[in-house]
Write an enzyme that holds these catalytic residues in place. Sequence first.
Site, PDB file in Angstrom:
ATOM      1  N   ASP A 169      -4.879  -8.360  -5.198  1.00 41.21           N
ATOM      2  CA  ASP A 169      -5.150  -9.666  -4.507  1.00 41.21           C
ATOM      3  C   ASP A 169      -5.701 -10.949  -5.247  1.00 41.21           C
ATOM      4  O   ASP A 169      -5.259 -11.923  -4.966  1.00 41.21           O
ATOM      5  CB  ASP A 169      -6.191  -9.353  -3.569  1.00 41.21           C
ATOM      6  CG  ASP A 169      -5.953  -8.681  -2.246  1.00 41.21           C
ATOM      7  OD1 ASP A 169      -4.944  -9.070  -1.672  1.00 41.21           O
ATOM      8  OD2 ASP A 169      -6.494  -7.700  -1.801  1.00 41.21           O
ATOM      9  N   ARG A 187     -15.425   1.324  -1.200  1.00 38.78           N
ATOM     10  CA  ARG A 187     -15.137   0.021  -0.659  1.00 38.78           C
ATOM     11  C   ARG A 187     -15.378   0.025   0.437  1.00 38.78           C
ATOM     12  O   ARG A 187     -14.677   0.807   1.392  1.00 38.78           O
ATOM     13  CB  ARG A 187     -13.971  -0.275  -1.266  1.00 38.78           C
ATOM     14  CG  ARG A 187     -13.492  -1.661  -0.727  1.00 38.78           C
ATOM     15  CD  ARG A 187     -12.448  -2.395  -1.014  1.00 38.78           C
ATOM     16  NE  ARG A 187     -11.241  -1.793  -0.554  1.00 38.78           N
ATOM     17  CZ  ARG A 187     -10.130  -1.928  -0.878  1.00 38.78           C
ATOM     18  NH1 ARG A 187      -9.823  -2.826  -1.946  1.00 38.78           N
ATOM     19  NH2 ARG A 187      -8.949  -1.468  -0.131  1.00 38.78           N
ATOM     20  N   GLU A 214     -11.656 -10.629  -6.335  1.00 42.24           N
ATOM     21  CA  GLU A 214     -10.163 -10.643  -6.057  1.00 42.24           C
ATOM     22  C   GLU A 214      -9.756 -11.700  -5.561  1.00 42.24           C
ATOM     23  O   GLU A 214      -8.620 -11.866  -5.092  1.00 42.24           O
ATOM     24  CB  GLU A 214      -9.762  -9.296  -5.227  1.00 42.24           C
ATOM     25  CG  GLU A 214     -10.621  -9.135  -3.984  1.00 42.24           C
ATOM     26  CD  GLU A 214     -10.190  -7.881  -3.340  1.00 42.24           C
ATOM     27  OE1 GLU A 214      -9.139  -7.263  -3.468  1.00 42.24           O
ATOM     28  OE2 GLU A 214     -11.135  -7.556  -2.061  1.00 42.24           O
ATOM     29  N   CYS A 268      -9.927  -2.490 -10.892  1.00 46.16           N
ATOM     30  CA  CYS A 268      -9.224  -1.425  -9.757  1.00 46.16           C
ATOM     31  C   CYS A 268      -8.001  -1.679  -9.198  1.00 46.16           C
ATOM     32  O   CYS A 268      -7.606  -0.887  -8.815  1.00 46.16           O
ATOM     33  CB  CYS A 268     -10.500  -1.046  -8.951  1.00 46.16           C
ATOM     34  SG  CYS A 268     -10.646  -2.347  -7.613  1.00 46.16           S
ATOM     35  N   HIS A 276       0.709  -1.209   0.100  1.00 46.40           N
ATOM     36  CA  HIS A 276       0.158   0.023  -0.021  1.00 46.40           C
ATOM     37  C   HIS A 276       0.861   1.206   0.036  1.00 46.40           C
ATOM     38  O   HIS A 276       0.482   2.433  -0.435  1.00 46.40           O
ATOM     39  CB  HIS A 276      -1.069  -0.143   0.980  1.00 46.40           C
ATOM     40  CG  HIS A 276      -2.094  -1.192   0.715  1.00 46.40           C
ATOM     41  ND1 HIS A 276      -2.156  -2.349   1.173  1.00 46.40           N
ATOM     42  CD2 HIS A 276      -3.185  -0.693   0.195  1.00 46.40           C
ATOM     43  CE1 HIS A 276      -3.394  -2.645   0.434  1.00 46.40           C
ATOM     44  NE2 HIS A 276      -3.976  -2.033  -0.247  1.00 46.40           N
TER      45      HIS A 276
HETATM   46  C1  PEP Z   1      -6.944  -5.100  -5.196  1.00 44.52           C
HETATM   47  O1  PEP Z   1      -6.673  -6.222  -4.543  1.00 44.52           O
HETATM   48  O2  PEP Z   1      -6.396  -5.340  -6.479  1.00 44.52           O
HETATM   49  C2  PEP Z   1      -7.421  -4.088  -4.821  1.00 44.52           C
HETATM   50  C3  PEP Z   1      -7.589  -2.899  -5.658  1.00 44.52           C
HETATM   51  O3  PEP Z   1      -7.564  -3.807  -3.337  1.00 44.52           O
HETATM   52  P1  PEP Z   1      -6.314  -3.516  -2.178  1.00 44.52           P
HETATM   53  O4  PEP Z   1      -5.163  -3.190  -3.187  1.00 44.52           O
HETATM   54  O5  PEP Z   1      -6.666  -2.390  -1.562  1.00 44.52           O
HETATM   55  O6  PEP Z   1      -6.063  -4.916  -1.528  1.00 44.52           O
HETATM   56 MG    MG Z   2      -7.554  -6.037  -2.494  1.00 40.92          MG
END
Ligand code: PEP
Ligand code: MG
Length: 545
Positions: free
Chosen positions: A452, A330, A428, A499, A187
Amino acid sequence: MEIYCGKSVYNGIAIGKIHLLSEPSSAVSRLRINDVPAEIVRFQEAKTEASHQLSDLYEKTVREVGQANAAIFEIHAMMLEDADYITSIENIIRTQSVNAEYAVSVTGDNFSKMFLTMDDEYMQARSADVRDISDRIIRILLGVSVSDNPDEPSIILADDLAPSRTVQLDKKLALSFVTVHGSSNSHTAILARTLNIPSIIGCKIEITPELNGRIAIADGHSGRLIIDPDDETLGQMNRRRLEDENNRRMLGELKGKPTVTSDGRLIRLYANIGSDGDLASVFRNDAEGIGLFRSEFIYLGRNSYPSEEEQFSIYKKVAETMAGKPVIIRTLDIGADKKADYFQLGHEENPAMGFRAIRICLSHPEVFRTQLRAIFRAGAYGSISVMYPMITSLGEIRRIKEITDEVKAELRAENIEYADIPQGIMIETPAAAIISDILADEVDFFSIGTNDLTQYTLAADRQNDKIDGFYEPHHPAVLRLIERTVKNAHKSGIWCGICGELGADTKMTETFIRMGIDELSVAPSAVLPVRLAVRKACAGYEGAK
Ligand code: PEP
Ligand code: MG
């Protein structure tokens, strides 16, 4: 001049002073010392300094944001004077003849664990506070900056950066993130892309306090950190920075232009955000909406759950600022790397495959309901949709729908304004992609989380830098799951977007469009490059609509 190599996660050049983010107390080493009384004095002086800092912080916070927000520093100051806490530290120094940093770290750990086991919620919340005050004293002892925030715009250098730390950073002061560990899909990397700042992970540098304040260049093109650059390098890098600006200007010409393929297919191009603070970047980069608002960031970097009103005002602000453009919120995706002490998630062997996201929400319906009420209420102020993370089964969707129906009925009964907003899910997990034909009949849209989806499909932890090579979002298994998901979405008449970070890979744009993808939601900084790629792409016979 010293050069350290790593891997770039966002390009560009940053030039500035290094601001070292110290390690949390658990990383402190245990050293034998000869002069115990002197070490006790060292601890007491650091404690006095911590107490001055806390009273300065208290006054500054009262002045800037009011008494209620400052109360935490008062609590910290009181805890700092706790006799048991001080005695424990001094005893460890005395009986073991060890350094003060170590004694503070061990005591901080012990007290924090003890608070967590208490029945009373107020006392449990003190667990994070005792860790905070211990970290403050340790950083004073180590002579590193106490605040996570630098005094001036700087290159943030750290061993690793947890989302709970980055969330507290003043983003205006971060010129670049450079970390020794971390992976491209962490992140922090995502945050760097949101902020449009050059960032490097896996930088092979040994972090020592003397690096703090030295002039450096973070070269996000080559993934190098250059410390004390010579004049020639500085000149080169400044020229490269100008080139970057020219490229940005060229992309800027795409602002206001439609995101349409060369053969006329319109693609919705949205941005991912982590907080309302990212809205400026959404507008600067001309995104057509928000395709992923990672709401869990509202829950991080604090000591208690955000209330319904607090969340409502954030979602409402985002909806109103977007002025009718779509905003997809989300629901809470906490767990794995995104942790807040007050959730008391405890240790797990495999947190990514453990208690996270919708699993937490469904087993803590009171937390989930509070968030849903805030989202449904904000729905009355713009074009909001809600989506749910980490879905693996039809049963979860059915349970979510029962809860959302109850929440809406409650709001109606209480005469509180809300909107019956669209509800979608993130695809995901391989399970969700494989049964996407079944899930598509139950929801209004799909958004594929490739970050994910890649980790679960390939059994490759996205946080683990040792296996970066195994984490391959372009793997045919991942691409087949994406294709299958889009097809199943369309069969049921719903739209499907991406996304995850792969959505911003402009080498894949045409492939996704040919698969039939309707929407791409990317870091704000990637919006214009993706628009350029869409405009160059051809949807072809199958994709054209
Ligand atoms: C993903 O898993 O692609 C996603 C967009 O969510 P995050 O990166 O916040 O887990
Ligand atoms: Mg994710």
